[in-house]
Design an enzyme around this catalytic site. Structure first.
Site, PDB file in Angstrom:
ATOM      1  N   LYS A  45       0.822  -1.213   0.000  1.00 31.10           N
ATOM      2  CA  LYS A  45       0.000   0.000   0.000  1.00 31.10           C
ATOM      3  C   LYS A  45       0.860   1.270   0.000  1.00 31.10           C
ATOM      4  O   LYS A  45       0.413   2.319  -0.438  1.00 31.10           O
ATOM      5  CB  LYS A  45      -0.930   0.018   1.222  1.00 31.10           C
TER       6      LYS A  45
HETATM    7  C1  LIG Z   1      -3.928  -4.625  -0.307  1.00 31.81           C
HETATM    8  C2  LIG Z   1      -3.083  -5.832  -0.426  1.00 31.81           C
HETATM    9  C3  LIG Z   1      -3.315  -6.806  -1.415  1.00 31.81           C
HETATM   10  C4  LIG Z   1      -4.463  -6.727  -2.398  1.00 31.81           C
HETATM   11  O1  LIG Z   1      -4.322  -5.687  -3.320  1.00 31.81           O
HETATM   12  P1  LIG Z   1      -5.591  -5.188  -4.160  1.00 31.81           P
HETATM   13  O2  LIG Z   1      -5.110  -3.977  -4.872  1.00 31.81           O
HETATM   14  O3  LIG Z   1      -6.645  -4.868  -3.136  1.00 31.81           O
HETATM   15  O4  LIG Z   1      -5.993  -6.275  -5.064  1.00 31.81           O
HETATM   16  C5  LIG Z   1      -2.471  -7.902  -1.465  1.00 31.81           C
HETATM   17  N1  LIG Z   1      -1.477  -8.058  -0.572  1.00 31.81           N
HETATM   18  C6  LIG Z   1      -1.226  -7.155   0.396  1.00 31.81           C
HETATM   19  C7  LIG Z   1      -0.133  -7.414   1.372  1.00 31.81           C
HETATM   20  C8  LIG Z   1      -2.008  -6.008   0.501  1.00 31.81           C
HETATM   21  O5  LIG Z   1      -1.774  -5.117   1.477  1.00 31.81           O
END
Ligand SMILES: *Cc1c(COP(=O)(O)O)cnc(C)c1O
Length: 515
Positions: free
Chosen positions: A117
């Site tokens: 993120k």
């Molecule tokens: C948010 C997240 C995801 C999923 O990503 P999306 O964009 O919601 O598909 C996968 N792995 C981790 C560690 C995340 O924080």
């Protein structure tokens, strides 16, 4: 400004065609649709290859300019230097690592919170704050913004870290007191910054999320914030276009790096395999592909919450009889993948999107038509991995290669191995293993996901658990990011836990504003 891109609404209800700066401040289109770019640039292969000799911030600035962000090039450069600077623990920012000659991993977790993120949330708040300034200067807005977040873990910390001390913004994060790990809670309650607040909410994530949603919907609360504090609410969640744009950059960047390192022949297709929840990360790859990056198949990897894998297999998106399962990859535990709406728009247009989203709301399912399904299947492949298989993959790849990965990455790795054909595959790694240390410990010790921990490790803090993993894995391949290693001794700034419900969430915000 030259070359500025305007945005359309996936449901075709908002015809105001905002630019980037107003689209990210508005967030979601009135009527519930999402903003999508009216046009996309086409990149030449030479332009892509050239990126490999540039620092990451410059790659990002170039892509943002090509995508018609309505800010001066010098300003975009300055913001990108700040977004992708010394707070990252690898100067390549999003490095591509060859784990096996046939498998490359794109590491998206070198930012301050050690998870993917950060790629977007180190960037969006700078542009958000700049956009508010632009809108205020043009006389189009007066208020500053208060970001309210309900988080089940990673997003809250990444949003706090991104918005901390950003002009024209404040941020208050609510987390479920019974629903985050020790590490996740400590990461949030030790957050620095003058404009941040963090509250636990009694209960689970649903309790927390519905309370925050109700606060968002409360007109009286909104009027009070505006009248007394000149503030508007915003959520900066993963449907915000400002979260998506930075996620296009690293796919273009990764292809340049793959070519430079010989991982893929110039111009030849590379498949990407993405551990998917809300469909935001993989959608970045879809846009990069539309812009001419030679990406072959987009492989969508799910955990036991496998609604997307089923959708890609059948064209039916159905959550009417689906239970939410807990998994060792909690950031992919999702039933409604909001960003899928953008893909459906590009494949089928706004009328269909309106029809399907209406059905999803009323009947909790929709079936796409044949033509759209065929278009989807030309590009996307989906599969899913059970909890125990994900942990077994962590262990197997560690034993085979010495590379330690987190359970989200393991889901993608396993799906990539199962679905691969002749193209090189880029596996997208979304978290440092230390974010999910307890399940990595289980994996290395061969303990099933739902089995209790052995007595000698049942009462450890999250940080102590990381030391156990290091002892099992060996320090060289298992160093813990400094910010995580220091959590047990960091100063706790935010101890409050409030009751569930709209009133207590609003009261928490009022008391925070009066601090
Ligand atoms: C948010 C997240 C995801 C999923 O990503 P999306 O964009 O919601 O598909 C996968 N792995 C981790 C560690 C995340 O924080």
């Amino acid at each position: 400004m030259r070359n500025e891109t305007h945005y359309l609404d996936t449901r075709g209800l908002d015809n105001t065609r905002p630019t980037y700066s107003s689209a990210i401040v508005t967030g979601i289109a009135p009527g519930g649709g999402l903003y999508v770019p009216e046009k996309l640039p086409k990149l030449l292969l030479e332009e892509i290859y050239a990126l490999s000799s540039w620092p990451y911030w410059r790659r990002a600035a170039a892509i943002f300019s090509l995508l018609g962000v309505d800010m001066d090039a010098t300003r975009i450069d300055a913001l990108m230097r700040q977004a992708y600077g010394a707070q990252w623990d690898d100067e390549r920012i999003a490095p591509v690592v060859e784990v096996r000659p046939d498998m490359h991993v794109l590491e998206l977790w070198h930012g301050p919170t050690s998870a993917f993120k950060d790629m977007a949330l180190q960037c969006l708040p700078l542009f958000f704050s700049e956009s508010i300034e632009i809108l205020q200067e043009r006389g189009l807005a007066q208020d500053d913004y208060l970001i309210l977040v309900a988080t089940s873990g990673d997003t809250g910390k990444a949003a706090l870290e991104g918005f901390a001390d950003r002009d024209h913004t404040g941020i208050v994060v609510f987390y479920p007191a019974d629903g985050v790990s020790d590490i996740q809670r400590k990461q949030m309650i030790t957050q620095h910054g003058e404009n941040v607040g963090v509250f636990g909410v009694q209960g689970n994530f649903d309790d927390c999320q519905s309370a925050v949603k109700e606060a968002f919907a409360d007109q009286e609360f909104a009027a009070w914030l505006h009248d007394t504090h000149a503030l508007k609410l915003s959520s900066a969640n993963s449907i915000n276009w400002g979260r998506l744009l930075p996620q296009i950059v690293y796919y273009v960047s990764a292809y340049a790096d793959m070519v430079a390192s010989g991982g893929v022949k110039p111009g030849a297709p590379m498949d990407v395999c993405v551990p998917t929840g809300n469909f935001g990360n993989i959608l970045g790859a879809y846009y990069a592909r539309l812009m001419g990056v030679p990406i072959g198949r987009l492989i969508c990897a799910s955990n036991e919450n496998n609604v997307l894998a089923d959708f890609i297999a059948t064209g039916l998106y159905d959550i009417s009889a689906r239970d939410f399962v807990t998994t060792p990859s909690p950031s992919m535990d999702i039933l409604i993948s909001s960003n899928l709406e953008r893909l459906l728009y590009h494949l089928a247009g706004p009328e269909k999107v309106r029809e399907w989203m209406g059905q999803l709301a009323s009947e909790k399912r929709f079936q796409i038509d044949r033509e759209t399904f065929a278009a989807l299947r030309e590009i996307f492949v989906g599969d899913w991995v059970s909890n125990d298989d994900a942990l077994a993959t962590v262990k197997r790849i560690f034993d085979e290669t010495g590379y330690l990965m987190d359970p989200h990455t393991a889901v993608a790795w396993e799906v990539a191995e199962r679905t691969r054909d002749q193209n090189p595959v880029l596996v997208v790694s979304t978290a440092h293993w230390a974010k999910f240390g307890t399940d990595v410990f289980r994996a290395l010790r061969g303990i099933a996901y739902d089995a209790p921990l052995p007595e000698d490790s049942a009462d450890l803090t999250g940080v102590e658990m990381l030391a156990r993993v290091q002892a099992l894995a060996g320090d060289t391949c298992a160093c813990v990011p400094k910010a995580l290693a220091e959590l047990d001794t960091a100063q706790e700034r935010f101890a409050s836990v409030v009751e569930a419900g709209r009133e207590s969430v609003e009261a928490a915000v009022r008391s925070w504003l009066a601090r």
